[in-house]
Scaffold this motif. Structure first.
Motif, PDB file in Angstrom:
ATOM      1  N   LYS A  27       0.835  -1.210   0.000  1.00 58.18           N
ATOM      2  CA  LYS A  27       0.000   0.000   0.000  1.00 58.18           C
ATOM      3  C   LYS A  27       0.871   1.262   0.000  1.00 58.18           C
ATOM      4  CE  LYS A  27      -3.265   2.585   2.807  1.00 58.18           C
ATOM      5  NZ  LYS A  27      -3.977   2.656   4.084  1.00 58.18           N
ATOM      6  N   LEU A  28       1.840   1.309   0.911  1.00 55.57           N
ATOM      7  CA  LEU A  28       2.692   2.498   0.989  1.00 55.57           C
ATOM      8  C   LEU A  28       3.564   2.661  -0.253  1.00 55.57           C
ATOM      9  CD1 LEU A  28       3.632   2.502   4.768  1.00 55.57           C
ATOM     10  CD2 LEU A  28       2.189   4.150   3.555  1.00 55.57           C
ATOM     11  N   SER A  29       4.034   1.564  -0.806  1.00 55.17           N
ATOM     12  CA  SER A  29       4.812   1.631  -2.043  1.00 55.17           C
ATOM     13  C   SER A  29       3.964   2.217  -3.170  1.00 55.17           C
ATOM     14  CB  SER A  29       5.310   0.245  -2.418  1.00 55.17           C
ATOM     15  OG  SER A  29       5.965   0.264  -3.663  1.00 55.17           O
ATOM     16  N   THR A  30       2.714   1.809  -3.233  1.00 52.30           N
ATOM     17  CA  THR A  30       1.799   2.337  -4.248  1.00 52.30           C
ATOM     18  C   THR A  30       1.525   3.814  -4.010  1.00 52.30           C
ATOM     19  OG1 THR A  30       0.793   0.159  -4.483  1.00 52.30           O
ATOM     20  CG2 THR A  30      -0.486   2.023  -5.297  1.00 52.30           C
ATOM     21  N   LEU A  31       1.378   4.212  -2.762  1.00 53.63           N
ATOM     22  CA  LEU A  31       1.168   5.628  -2.453  1.00 53.63           C
ATOM     23  C   LEU A  31       2.378   6.479  -2.841  1.00 53.63           C
ATOM     24  CD1 LEU A  31      -0.693   5.496   0.990  1.00 53.63           C
ATOM     25  CD2 LEU A  31      -1.613   6.237  -1.222  1.00 53.63           C
ATOM     26  N   VAL A  32       3.582   5.935  -2.638  1.00 52.69           N
ATOM     27  CA  VAL A  32       4.800   6.652  -3.047  1.00 52.69           C
ATOM     28  C   VAL A  32       4.798   6.836  -4.568  1.00 52.69           C
ATOM     29  CG1 VAL A  32       7.322   6.474  -3.229  1.00 52.69           C
ATOM     30  CG2 VAL A  32       6.193   6.007  -1.048  1.00 52.69           C
ATOM     31  N   ASP A  33       4.468   5.780  -5.294  1.00 54.38           N
ATOM     32  CA  ASP A  33       4.410   5.874  -6.760  1.00 54.38           C
ATOM     33  C   ASP A  33       3.351   6.880  -7.205  1.00 54.38           C
ATOM     34  OD1 ASP A  33       6.383   3.950  -6.916  1.00 54.38           O
ATOM     35  OD2 ASP A  33       4.992   2.303  -7.367  1.00 54.38           O
ATOM     36  N   GLU A  34       2.200   6.846  -6.547  1.00 56.12           N
ATOM     37  CA  GLU A  34       1.120   7.777  -6.893  1.00 56.12           C
ATOM     38  C   GLU A  34       1.533   9.221  -6.576  1.00 56.12           C
ATOM     39  OE1 GLU A  34      -2.363  10.211  -5.575  1.00 56.12           O
ATOM     40  OE2 GLU A  34      -1.159   9.074  -4.170  1.00 56.12           O
ATOM     41  N   TYR A 145       6.624   5.134   4.351  1.00 53.38           N
ATOM     42  CA  TYR A 145       7.090   3.894   3.726  1.00 53.38           C
ATOM     43  C   TYR A 145       8.467   3.501   4.263  1.00 53.38           C
ATOM     44  CZ  TYR A 145       8.762   0.913  -0.140  1.00 53.38           C
ATOM     45  OH  TYR A 145       9.286  -0.092  -0.895  1.00 53.38           O
ATOM     46  N   ASN A 146       9.381   4.470   4.316  1.00 57.68           N
ATOM     47  CA  ASN A 146      10.741   4.185   4.791  1.00 57.68           C
ATOM     48  C   ASN A 146      10.756   3.809   6.273  1.00 57.68           C
ATOM     49  OD1 ASN A 146      11.751   4.655   2.247  1.00 57.68           O
ATOM     50  ND2 ASN A 146      12.493   6.702   2.705  1.00 57.68           N
ATOM     51  N   ILE A 147       9.896   4.432   7.065  1.00 58.32           N
ATOM     52  CA  ILE A 147       9.821   4.076   8.491  1.00 58.32           C
ATOM     53  C   ILE A 147       9.375   2.629   8.638  1.00 58.32           C
ATOM     54  CG2 ILE A 147       8.477   4.455  10.608  1.00 58.32           C
ATOM     55  CD1 ILE A 147       8.591   7.475   9.968  1.00 58.32           C
TER      56      ILE A 147
END
Length: 184
Positions: A27-34, A145-147
């Motif tokens: 989910k967070l990876s997708t949010l970073v991409d978005e 995401y990194n945290i």
């Protein structure tokens, strides 16, 4: 026998917990991409506006060829950047080139009063604000995401599933952290 049930229960709970962490990473990876996509949209608006701005200034200051070439070159490099780090460097160069373009425009009172130039200047100011908002959103989602990737026990799941930290989108020099200020 009870020990076996406790052990199996622990394995099932651990599996569900690991799946939960994995889904949160996805989910967070997708949010970073978005979020990066949002920055990209705003930057493209900016890149589309820059040639009009250059042409308007060029009409008044045609002898400033080097300045116009620098803006065009920096715009091209920014458009062709493929990673966050490349985009950062290209945006730094483009900001410097635009500041020089505005310095040239400052020397021409007729240009400063030109309605087309004023509209372009206002539109660029709005886009710069939108870029700043997009950067904040991107950096916020990247932080979360990194945290998660660095925190225990999610770092184990992240390592096993090959999730890697995302880069922040930051401007290096303190003077460049602000939107270009144009005063005519």
């Amino acid at each position: 026998m009870i020990g076996l049930y406790i052990f199996l229960g622990f394995l099932v709970l651990s599996a569900f917990y690991g799946i939960g962490i994995y889904n949160r990473l996805v989910k967070l990876s997708t949010l970073v991409d978005e979020a990066w996509s949002g920055i990209d949209v705003q930057l493209k608006k900016r890149y589309n506006l820059i040639p009009n701005l250059v042409e308007t200034v060029k009409g008044y200051a045609s002898h400033e060829k080097e300045t116009f070439e620098n803006v065009t070159k920096a715009r091209s490099q920014a458009q062709n950047a493929t990673t966050v780090d490349e985009q950062q460097a290209a945006e730094n160069q483009l900001n410097k080139a635009l500041i020089n373009l505005y310095a040239v425009a400052e020397q021409y009172p007729e240009l400063k009063a030109n309605e087309n130039f004023l509209n372009l200047q206002n539109e660029l100011s709005v886009i710069e604000g939108d870029i700043e908002k997009s950067r904040r959103y991107y950096n916020g989602t990247t932080r979360d995401y990194n945290i998660l990737i660095d925190s225990f026990p999610s770092n184990i799941v992240a390592g096993l599933t090959k999730f890697e930290k995302a880069a922040f989108f930051e401007i290096e020099m303190a003077a460049e952290r602000e939107n270009p200020q144009v005063k005519f």
